[in-house]
Design a protein around this motif. Structure first.
Motif, short mmCIF file in Angstrom:
data_model
loop_
_atom_site.label_atom_id
_atom_site.label_comp_id
_atom_site.label_asym_id
_atom_site.label_seq_id
_atom_site.Cartn_x
_atom_site.Cartn_y
_atom_site.Cartn_z
N MET A 29 0.83 -1.20 0.00
CA MET A 29 0.00 0.00 0.00
C MET A 29 0.87 1.26 0.00
O MET A 29 1.90 1.29 0.66
N PRO A 30 0.43 2.28 -0.73
CA PRO A 30 1.18 3.56 -0.68
C PRO A 30 0.97 4.25 0.66
O PRO A 30 0.00 3.96 1.36
N PRO A 31 1.86 5.21 1.02
CA PRO A 31 1.65 5.98 2.26
C PRO A 31 0.31 6.70 2.23
O PRO A 31 -0.25 6.96 1.16
N PHE A 32 -0.18 7.06 3.42
CA PHE A 32 -1.54 7.61 3.55
C PHE A 32 -1.81 8.81 2.63
O PHE A 32 -2.86 8.83 1.97
N PRO A 33 -0.92 9.82 2.54
CA PRO A 33 -1.28 10.99 1.72
C PRO A 33 -1.55 10.61 0.27
O PRO A 33 -2.45 11.13 -0.36
N GLN A 34 -0.77 9.67 -0.25
CA GLN A 34 -0.96 9.23 -1.64
C GLN A 34 -2.28 8.49 -1.80
O GLN A 34 -3.06 8.75 -2.71
N ALA A 35 -2.53 7.53 -0.88
CA ALA A 35 -3.76 6.74 -0.96
C ALA A 35 -4.98 7.64 -0.75
O ALA A 35 -6.03 7.45 -1.39
N ALA A 36 -4.85 8.63 0.12
CA ALA A 36 -5.98 9.53 0.39
C ALA A 36 -6.33 10.33 -0.86
O ALA A 36 -7.50 10.59 -1.13
N ARG A 37 -5.31 10.72 -1.63
CA ARG A 37 -5.57 11.50 -2.84
C ARG A 37 -6.47 10.71 -3.80
O ARG A 37 -7.38 11.25 -4.40
N THR A 38 -6.21 9.41 -3.93
CA THR A 38 -7.04 8.57 -4.80
C THR A 38 -8.48 8.55 -4.30
O THR A 38 -9.43 8.70 -5.07
N ALA A 39 -8.64 8.38 -2.98
CA ALA A 39 -9.99 8.32 -2.41
C ALA A 39 -10.72 9.65 -2.58
O ALA A 39 -11.91 9.69 -2.90
N LEU A 40 -9.98 10.75 -2.40
CA LEU A 40 -10.61 12.07 -2.48
C LEU A 40 -11.11 12.38 -3.90
O LEU A 40 -12.00 13.20 -4.08
N ALA A 41 -10.53 11.68 -4.88
CA ALA A 41 -10.93 11.93 -6.27
C ALA A 41 -12.16 11.11 -6.66
O ALA A 41 -12.57 11.13 -7.81
N ASP A 42 -12.73 10.36 -5.71
CA ASP A 42 -13.87 9.48 -6.02
C ASP A 42 -15.14 10.05 -5.37
O ASP A 42 -15.40 9.81 -4.19
N PRO A 43 -15.95 10.80 -6.12
CA PRO A 43 -17.11 11.45 -5.50
C PRO A 43 -18.16 10.46 -4.99
O PRO A 43 -18.82 10.72 -3.98
N GLN A 44 -18.30 9.30 -5.66
CA GLN A 44 -19.27 8.30 -5.20
C GLN A 44 -18.88 7.78 -3.82
O GLN A 44 -19.70 7.65 -2.92
N LEU A 45 -17.58 7.48 -3.67
CA LEU A 45 -17.08 6.98 -2.38
C LEU A 45 -17.34 8.01 -1.28
O LEU A 45 -17.83 7.68 -0.19
N ARG A 46 -17.05 9.27 -1.57
CA ARG A 46 -17.24 10.31 -0.55
C ARG A 46 -18.70 10.47 -0.18
O ARG A 46 -19.03 10.66 0.99
N ALA A 47 -19.57 10.35 -1.19
CA ALA A 47 -21.01 10.49 -0.90
C ALA A 47 -21.48 9.31 -0.04
O ALA A 47 -22.23 9.51 0.93
N ASN A 48 -21.05 8.08 -0.39
CA ASN A 48 -21.44 6.91 0.41
C ASN A 48 -20.97 7.05 1.86
O ASN A 48 -21.71 6.78 2.80
N LEU A 49 -19.72 7.48 2.00
CA LEU A 49 -19.14 7.59 3.35
C LEU A 49 -19.84 8.67 4.16
O LEU A 49 -20.16 8.48 5.33
N ARG A 50 -20.07 9.80 3.52
CA ARG A 50 -20.70 10.90 4.25
C ARG A 50 -22.09 10.49 4.75
O ARG A 50 -22.42 10.69 5.92
#
Ligand code: SF4
Length: 514
Positions: free
Chosen positions: A1-22
């Motif tokens: 796995m990449p370090p957290f800042p790198q992995a977080a950038r990928t997650a932040l670019a996924d609007p569906q994921l953010r909507a589900n999580l929120r």
């Protein structure tokens, strides 16, 4: 796995994921807040829970010996596992002894931590998850992203697709006309799992609590699938972290009140299963308990960090965390995501060996919400700061020192070294203050002519704000850095107080009042 800042950038670019999580985290956090508010003595209950756990940890060795004695006296076989490899080998051996090529599993963080499913697969033994969310994750070849709701990042349409595409390869297929109605999805999962419950001879579980006084193991859950695993198969193997011990049955009272309100926002767990060794003619007739260390004694040795062993895996800290809410659990790259994962994973694995692990203590804004909601009062921000210092120390002067070895200094390292040089000497400090004041005067005079260099707007109090600062990293992209003051503190003090010392100023003020 990449370090957290790198992995977080990928997650932040996924609007569906953010909507589900929120949606999911806000729903659970609101439910929790409502049921916690019903309990007048909630704070006292939290303190009691923390106290019981701390007392238990202070005498962990004695409680574990007692637990082993009680379990053995009641017909269970106790195994001790120092690490993941030993624990997996014990479970595989039990399955092989019974010629089982598959096992059914109760949702368990400990078995995920040791990679049990993968280890059993290498031995030709299929491990089937029976918790609905874990089943979705397993069928989707995915990783859990939440302690309590492992498939929190999936919505109904995605789950329907997974069931239609993957269930047939794992057993009973999903109906071809399956819709994304929760009732239909649950029915498909129920029929799929029922086959497995009725066929399996060996089950694997964890335990939420293990009572030393009686040798009783406890599993709490919402669906009842866990109870099917705990009662139908002939053989049960429970992998239990050594920190799950409670001294007495009476202690359960506190935790069975704290846990459901903190985790699912319910007053009680729908299913609380307890079993004590073997009961002839009722339930599994062979019971094994694997007591797992896997880094826990190292955590216990850390005076600041050992409070993490109080954790009852309720996930309340995840649901309120502003970082988790935006990145989801995968960005943490470990079985334990969110605030508790950011402290537990580095402590269980040790820092200074793996960039990904070392990035986790920084995966926090230190806002402290996790501490406010934790039912056992784990001061996660305190442990995060403690671990950050350990990470810095692990990389300090490590030329040839093992681990990750020397790495080039980061801008933050250089800034800190510069600050230490200046702050450690009065004359240097005075020169730096004069330089800062000069910069402030220059920026003040040129504000408005610098384009992007100065935003030209005022902060509260009338002070100017600078724009993006080269070398400031992401910090100044989103924050207003105050422009340097135009005066040094000493010059300001002399100007406003006429060079009088504090005693004189106080005396004069008193005289004026008289
Ligand atoms: S750290 Fe506290 S809030 Fe977070 S999962 Fe553990 S017990 Fe729950």
């Amino acid at each position: 796995m990449p370090p957290f800042p790198q992995a977080a950038r990928t997650a932040l670019a996924d609007p569906q994921l953010r909507a589900n999580l929120r949606h999911a985290t806000h729903t659970i956090r609101d439910k929790r807040a409502a049921v916690v508010a019903e309990v007048d003595e909630w704070e006292a209950l939290r303190r009691k829970g923390a106290g019981i756990k701390d007392d238990m940890l202070a005498h962990l060795d004695e409680h574990l010996v007692r637990l082993e004695e009680q379990l053995t006296a009641r017909g269970a076989v106790v195994h001790w596992a120092r690490d993941a490899a030993e624990a997996c080998a014990i479970v595989a051996q039990v399955a092989r002894d019974h010629r089982a090529d598959e096992v059914v599993k109760v949702k368990s963080m400990a078995t995920a931590e040791i990679g049990l499913n993968e280890a059993l697969a290498q031995e030709g033994i299929a491990a089937w998850e029976t918790d609905l969310a874990e089943l979705i994750v397993q069928l989707g070849d995915d990783l859990p992203s939440h302690i309590l709701v492992p498939a929190i990042h999936r919505n109904r349409a995605e789950i329907r697709r997974i069931f239609l595409d993957r269930m047939a390869a794992a057993g009973r297929p999903a109906p071809a006309d399956l819709t994304d109605e929760p009732r239909e999805l649950a029915a498909a999962a129920r029929l799929h799992l029922r086959e497995k419950f009725l066929r399996a001879t060996v089950a694997v579980s964890g335990a939420n609590f293990a009572v030393a006084e009686t040798g009783t193991l406890v599993v709490v859950e919402s669906e009842g699938n866990g109870r099917m695993c705990l009662t139908l198969p002939e053989v049960l193997v429970s992998v239990v972290g050594i920190e799950k011990v409670l001294p007495t049955t009476a202690d359960l009272d506190t935790f069975l009140r704290l846990l459901p309100r903190s985790s699912t926002g319910e007053r009680m767990n729908p299913y609380t299963s307890m079993w004590t060794g073997v009961t002839p003619g009722d339930g599994p007739q062979e019971v094994h308990v694997v007591l797992l260390d896997n880094g826990r004694t190292d955590v216990l040795a850390d005076e600041v960090g050992r409070q993490a062993l109080r954790c009852i895996r309720c996930s309340a800290c995840l649901n309120v965390c502003p970082v988790y809410e935006r990145t989801g659990g995968h960005a943490y790259g470990s079985v334990y995501p969110g605030p508790i994962g950011a402290i537990l994973t580095p402590m269980l694995k040790g820092v200074g060996h793996d960039e990904q692990v070392d990035s986790l203590p920084y995966a926090s804004s230190l806002c402290g919400r996790c501490y406010e909601v934790c039912p056992v009062m784990i001061d996660i921000p305190e442990v995060l700061v403690h671990l950050r210092s350990q990470v810095v120390d692990a990389h300090r002067d490590t030329v040839g020192g093992g681990g990750l070895g020397w790495r080039p200094p980061t801008p933050l390292d250089l800034a800190m070294r510069g600050a230490a040089l200046v702050l450690g000497d009065g004359r240097r400090m005075a020169w730096a203050a004069r330089g800062t004041a000069l910069a402030g005067r220059v920026l003040g005079a040129t504000r408005g002519r610098l384009g992007g260099g100065a935003r030209g707007r005022a902060l509260p109090g009338g002070r100017g704000a600078l724009g993006r600062v080269p070398g400031g990293g992401g910090w100044t992209d989103a924050r207003d850095l105050p422009a340097p003051p135009t005066d040094t503190f000493r010059a300001w003090w002399t100007r406003t107080h006429g060079g009088r010392d504090e005693a004189t100023t106080t005396r004069t003020a008193q005289e004026e009042r008289r």
